[in-house]
Design an enzyme around this catalytic site. Structure first.
Site, PDB file in Angstrom:
ATOM      1  N   THR A   1     -27.001   7.297  13.103  1.00 51.16           N
ATOM      2  CA  THR A   1     -27.570   7.747  12.003  1.00 51.16           C
ATOM      3  C   THR A   1     -27.230   6.684  10.946  1.00 51.16           C
ATOM      4  O   THR A   1     -26.222   5.800  11.252  1.00 51.16           O
ATOM      5  CB  THR A   1     -26.981   8.776  11.304  1.00 51.16           C
ATOM      6  OG1 THR A   1     -25.597   8.731  11.105  1.00 51.16           O
ATOM      7  CG2 THR A   1     -27.263  10.379  12.442  1.00 51.16           C
ATOM      8  N   GLY A   2     -27.890   6.398   9.948  1.00 50.72           N
ATOM      9  CA  GLY A   2     -28.010   5.202   9.144  1.00 50.72           C
ATOM     10  C   GLY A   2     -28.885   4.289   9.150  1.00 50.72           C
ATOM     11  O   GLY A   2     -30.194   4.839   9.474  1.00 50.72           O
TER      12      GLY A   2
ATOM     13  N   ARG B   1     -43.375   2.917   8.259  1.00 48.51           N
ATOM     14  CA  ARG B   1     -42.068   2.375   8.419  1.00 48.51           C
ATOM     15  C   ARG B   1     -41.605   3.138   9.578  1.00 48.51           C
ATOM     16  O   ARG B   1     -41.536   4.510   9.690  1.00 48.51           O
ATOM     17  CB  ARG B   1     -41.353   2.369   7.298  1.00 48.51           C
ATOM     18  CG  ARG B   1     -40.044   1.985   7.575  1.00 48.51           C
ATOM     19  CD  ARG B   1     -39.044   2.912   7.896  1.00 48.51           C
ATOM     20  NE  ARG B   1     -37.598   2.478   8.056  1.00 48.51           N
ATOM     21  CZ  ARG B   1     -36.590   3.267   8.362  1.00 48.51           C
ATOM     22  NH1 ARG B   1     -36.785   4.481   8.681  1.00 48.51           N
ATOM     23  NH2 ARG B   1     -35.383   2.793   8.465  1.00 48.51           N
TER      24      ARG B   1
ATOM     25  N   THR C   1     -35.460  12.639  13.235  1.00 48.66           N
ATOM     26  CA  THR C   1     -35.321  12.263  12.078  1.00 48.66           C
ATOM     27  C   THR C   1     -36.613  12.183  11.128  1.00 48.66           C
ATOM     28  O   THR C   1     -37.728  12.214  11.598  1.00 48.66           O
ATOM     29  CB  THR C   1     -34.883  10.894  11.715  1.00 48.66           C
ATOM     30  OG1 THR C   1     -34.282  10.630  10.374  1.00 48.66           O
ATOM     31  CG2 THR C   1     -35.644   9.831  11.965  1.00 48.66           C
TER      32      THR C   1
ATOM     33  N   SER D   1     -33.374  15.734   5.915  1.00 44.38           N
ATOM     34  CA  SER D   1     -33.485  14.239   6.427  1.00 44.38           C
ATOM     35  C   SER D   1     -34.196  14.455   7.907  1.00 44.38           C
ATOM     36  O   SER D   1     -34.179  13.407   8.503  1.00 44.38           O
ATOM     37  CB  SER D   1     -32.148  13.601   6.566  1.00 44.38           C
ATOM     38  OG  SER D   1     -31.346  14.332   7.160  1.00 44.38           O
TER      39      SER D   1
ATOM     40  N   THR E   1     -30.442  11.772   9.502  1.00 44.68           N
ATOM     41  CA  THR E   1     -30.909  11.847  10.976  1.00 44.68           C
ATOM     42  C   THR E   1     -29.913  12.892  11.670  1.00 44.68           C
ATOM     43  O   THR E   1     -28.786  13.082  11.171  1.00 44.68           O
ATOM     44  CB  THR E   1     -30.797  10.400  11.625  1.00 44.68           C
ATOM     45  OG1 THR E   1     -31.714   9.475  10.955  1.00 44.68           O
ATOM     46  CG2 THR E   1     -31.212  10.414  13.057  1.00 44.68           C
TER      47      THR E   1
HETATM   48  N1  GLY Z   1     -31.613   6.123  11.153  1.00 45.92           N
HETATM   49  C1  GLY Z   1     -32.799   6.551  10.532  1.00 45.92           C
HETATM   50  C2  GLY Z   1     -33.796   5.753   9.909  1.00 45.92           C
HETATM   51  O1  GLY Z   1     -33.246   4.711   9.531  1.00 45.92           O
HETATM   52  O2  GLY Z   1     -34.924   5.890  10.102  1.00 45.92           O
END
Ligand code: GLY
Length: 390
Positions: A294-295, A271, A261, A116, A243
């Site tokens: 993170t998330g 994106r 990340t 990730s 991340t």
């Molecule tokens: N928190 C990492 C992402 O949504 O890209």
């Protein structure tokens, strides 16, 4: 305050003064760097002469604390230390606090088994690895970020170069890559590993190609395929939005943070999540504290959670309460049924790592049982995160 510092048994720090270690790392992102190879040589100068000896804990004045997501005390990329250990070790030797944190997250970025972050991170829907990162230096009021960057394994170093060597705070896509190339970073054709490509091919197999024509349906189908791969054990649940965020304060009270990340697995190309956005995936105020996440990036982009948390710290809140305020905001803003669990709580992963000017810290999570990494005078460890929905 009396604390402890990590030093080598044979006192190598005395033979390699802090400024030497510091300049070896600062070479990494300065204009004089000719290639990522040079940058990594800069890192290995420090590693070879400082980092490979056995370590002991010895008394030292001041309070140095490093916190991160749990992957910061798991991945070692074949080396002797995890991210938080490396960052703590370097900062205790006098290296700049942000340089120390970036050297820590570089371990995770370069580890091909971490799916990730950085090299080997899960690619976008077209099979291309696009990386996001930002960093902030509280004492220098520096900030820099890169988004949708392709071909560079260590986007955190490019983010620092944006902060250090430009008048800007954020470079994206092809422009970020050209900047990285011009700064001497090595740009590779493909950052996939065999494992990340295998996972992408399996994801392609699971989505209905005819939905490719309808972007909205496509992203719904894509998310369903991703979740089915998590359920089937193809992807660690933490790697779907995985991340690393790492924040630190040194013995002089200087704060910094970095987030890096590969973003949402199999995302629509282009994106960008919260990680490279100042105030969303990271915020540092040198006089107050640092917070990162993170998330699900979309939720943090909507709520600018890291900025909100630091503002709560400014009002005097404890790190745990400050992060809880951001979680409540996320809950209030999440009204779409597809994003809610049967109890009405957001059904996605979200985690905050908060460190204040006093060195107090907290991890807050929507994933029961989740932990975060800490390294301070008591050594490196994982501590329990507070569960958000109690
Ligand atoms: N928190 C990492 C992402 O949504 O890209």
């Amino acid at each position: 305050m009396v604390g402890f510092s990590l030093v080598r048994a044979e006192s190598a720090m005395k033979r390699l003064p802090a400024p030497v270690a510091k300049s070896a790392m600062s070479l990494v992102t300065r204009r004089s760097v000719l290639s990522t190879g040079a940058a990594l040589v800069g890192t290995s100068v420090v590693k070879a002469s400082v980092l490979h000896a056995p370590m002991i804990w010895t008394p030292r004045a001041g309070k140095l604390v490093v916190v991160s997501s749990s992957n910061g005390h798991h991945f070692k990329n074949g080396g002797p230390r995890t991210c938080v250990e490396e960052a703590f070790h370097r900062a205790s030797a006098g290296e700049d606090i942000l340089d120390s944190l970036i050297a820590g997250v570089n371990i995770v970025e370069l580890d091909p088994t971490e799916l990730s972050v950085g090299y080997g991170g899960l690619p976008n829907a077209d099979g291309v690895v696009q990386l996001d990162s930002c960093c902030m230096h509280g004492a220098k009021n520096w900030a820099g970020g890169v988004a949708a960057l392709e071909g560079v394994r260590t986007p955190s170093q490019v983010a620092k170069a944006v902060a250090e060597d430009t008048d800007h705070h954020l470079l994206v896509g092809a422009g970020a890559q050209t900047f990285a190339r011009n700064m001497g970073f090595k740009v590779e054709d493909d950052l996939n590993t065999a494992a990340s490509r295998r996972a992408w091919l399996e994801w392609k197999r699971r989505i209905d190609p005819e939905h490719y024509l309808d972007p909205k349906k496509r992203s719904g189908e894509g998310m369903a395929a991703l979740l089915s791969m998590v359920a089937d054990g193809w992807i660690d649940p933490l790697h779907a939005y995985g991340t690393i965020n790492c924040n630190g304060i040194n013995e002089k009270g200087e704060l910094a943070g970095v987030t890096t990340t590969s973003g949402l697995a199999f995302k629509i190309p282009g994106r960008v999540g919260d990680s490279p956005i100042l105030g969303a995936g990271l915020y540092v105020d040198g006089s107050v504290g640092a917070a990162g996440s993170t998330g699900r990036g979309e939720a943090n982009l909507y709520g600018l959670s890291s900025f909100l948390i630091v503002e709560e710290l400014r009002r005097g809140a404890h790190p745990k309460d400050a992060a809880m305020t951001a979680m409540k905001r996320i809950k209030r803003n999440t009204i779409e049924k597809r994003l809610l669990d049967p109890e009405g709580n957001p059904n996605f992963g979200m985690e905050y790592y908060v460190l204040d000017k006093q060195g107090r810290h907290a991890g807050i999570t929507t994933n029961k049982g989740s932990r975060y990494a800490v390294c301070d005078e008591n050594g490196p460890r994982l501590e329990a995160c507070e569960y958000a929905w109690q």
